[in-house]
Enzyme design. Structure first.
Site, PDB file in Angstrom:
ATOM      1  N   SER A 101       0.838  -1.202   0.000  1.00 21.97           N
ATOM      2  CA  SER A 101       0.000   0.000   0.000  1.00 21.97           C
ATOM      3  C   SER A 101       0.874   1.253   0.000  1.00 21.97           C
ATOM      4  O   SER A 101       2.097   1.180   0.145  1.00 21.97           O
ATOM      5  CB  SER A 101      -0.912   0.013   1.234  1.00 21.97           C
ATOM      6  OG  SER A 101      -0.175   0.317   2.406  1.00 21.97           O
ATOM      7  N   SER A 135       0.892   3.744   2.244  1.00 23.81           N
ATOM      8  CA  SER A 135       0.908   4.438   3.532  1.00 23.81           C
ATOM      9  C   SER A 135       2.289   4.960   3.924  1.00 23.81           C
ATOM     10  O   SER A 135       2.388   5.831   4.787  1.00 23.81           O
ATOM     11  CB  SER A 135       0.384   3.523   4.637  1.00 23.81           C
ATOM     12  OG  SER A 135       1.297   2.478   4.920  1.00 23.81           O
ATOM     13  N   LYS A 156       5.180   0.487   9.375  1.00 27.41           N
ATOM     14  CA  LYS A 156       4.998   1.888   9.733  1.00 27.41           C
ATOM     15  C   LYS A 156       6.293   2.384  10.385  1.00 27.41           C
ATOM     16  O   LYS A 156       7.225   1.629  10.625  1.00 27.41           O
ATOM     17  CB  LYS A 156       3.843   2.086  10.719  1.00 27.41           C
ATOM     18  CG  LYS A 156       2.500   1.496  10.300  1.00 27.41           C
ATOM     19  CD  LYS A 156       1.859   2.239   9.151  1.00 27.41           C
ATOM     20  CE  LYS A 156       0.504   1.632   8.791  1.00 27.41           C
ATOM     21  NZ  LYS A 156      -0.063   2.233   7.568  1.00 27.41           N
ATOM     22  N   SER A 199      -2.810   6.982   5.741  1.00 27.11           N
ATOM     23  CA  SER A 199      -2.271   5.870   6.521  1.00 27.11           C
ATOM     24  C   SER A 199      -3.205   5.527   7.672  1.00 27.11           C
ATOM     25  O   SER A 199      -3.491   6.375   8.527  1.00 27.11           O
ATOM     26  CB  SER A 199      -0.883   6.225   7.071  1.00 27.11           C
ATOM     27  OG  SER A 199      -0.424   5.228   7.971  1.00 27.11           O
TER      28      SER A 199
END
Length: 264
Positions: free
Chosen positions: A67, A69, A124, A229
């Site tokens: 993704s 994010s 992250k 995100s």
């Protein structure tokens, strides 16, 4: 089924076949007899499977970014390597830490098991350590009352959706990295997008943003693509036992070979 478990089972099965051939069947075969099929296609793969299993379990593991994010640090389609021993040695399959080596630092990019569904892996950036108070108001990050410096870097064009975001260099406890903000996105976390999570009483949500105090043994994670995100602002804290490792290297991207070797 988890890939690590599949690899473990295959290693055990081929290991048994290898041991059976090495210590029993080989002695019974005629000197001029060839290896049977079960040895060639079973036991023969044992050293390779064992090496892959040990490498993925204790040294490094590949992941693919699914993704956006973490844009602009990591792009969709980046294949990255994750240091599996950065934060300690964990038992394969059981994923239980047996040797403590180090702890995540603010600014580390970490792969972890999603707390609300541990079968999923997320990636992250660590912004809050155990005991930290993290505030995100008006698209500005504060940690323990100190605002993290931002330096504007112009606009960032998303090639996949032909849309611009504002790009900044953020310095997080000495670690400088790029982030994106969308001017048309809300500063706060919409109530309908918040998910129930353990420790939610440690967070205060307002119309300007969110403030959370990180519980012991947990971390607060955010994506670098701040307005695109779903992270700790939405689903809570990441416990230490969910950490998979620290991302440090892009080893391939089918769409852009120039990205190989980037990151840190």
């Amino acid at each position: 089924m988890d890939f690590a478990l599949i690899l473990f089972i295959l290693s055990v099965v081929t290991g048994v076949l290898w041991a059976l051939d090495r210590f029993v069947m080989r002695k019974r075969r005629a000197a001029d007899a060839g290896e049977p099929v079960w040895v060639e296609w079973g036991a023969g793969f044992f050293p390779i499977l064992l090496a892959i299993f040990l490498l993925r379990s204790f040294v490094m593991e590949p992941f693919r970014i699914p993704s956006g994010s973490m844009i602009p640090t990591l792009l969709v389609g980046d294949f990255i390597l994750v240091n599996k021993y950065a934060y300690g040695i964990r038992l394969p399959v059981l994923d239980k830490k047996v040797i403590d080596i180090d702890s995540p630092k603010r600014g580390d990019v970490v792969v972890f098991r999603y707390p609300l569904n541990p079968s999923q892996d997320y990636i992250k950036r660590v912004v809050g350590l155990p005991g930290d108070t993290v505030e995100y108001f008006g698209k500005r990050l504060k940690v323990n009352g100190e605002e993290m410096p931002l330096v504007a870097q112009g606009d960032y064009l998303h090639a996949d959706r032909l849309q611009y975001s504002k790009r900044f260099n953020e310095t997080l406890s000495g670690v400088q990295h790029a982030i994106l903000n969308d001017t048309d996105a809300p500063d706060y976390v919409p109530p309908q997008q918040r998910l129930p999570f353990q420790g939610q009483e440690s967070c205060v949500y307002t119309s300007q943003g969110v403030r959370c105090t990180v519980p012991p043994g947990h971390y607060f994670m955010m994506g670098d693509n701040r307005d695109q995100s779903a992270d700790s602002r939405f689903w809570g804290f990441v416990p230490d036992e969910n950490l998979r490792g620290r991302a440090f290297f892009i080893w391939f991207n089918f769409s852009d070979l120039k990205r190989i070797g980037r990151f840190h």
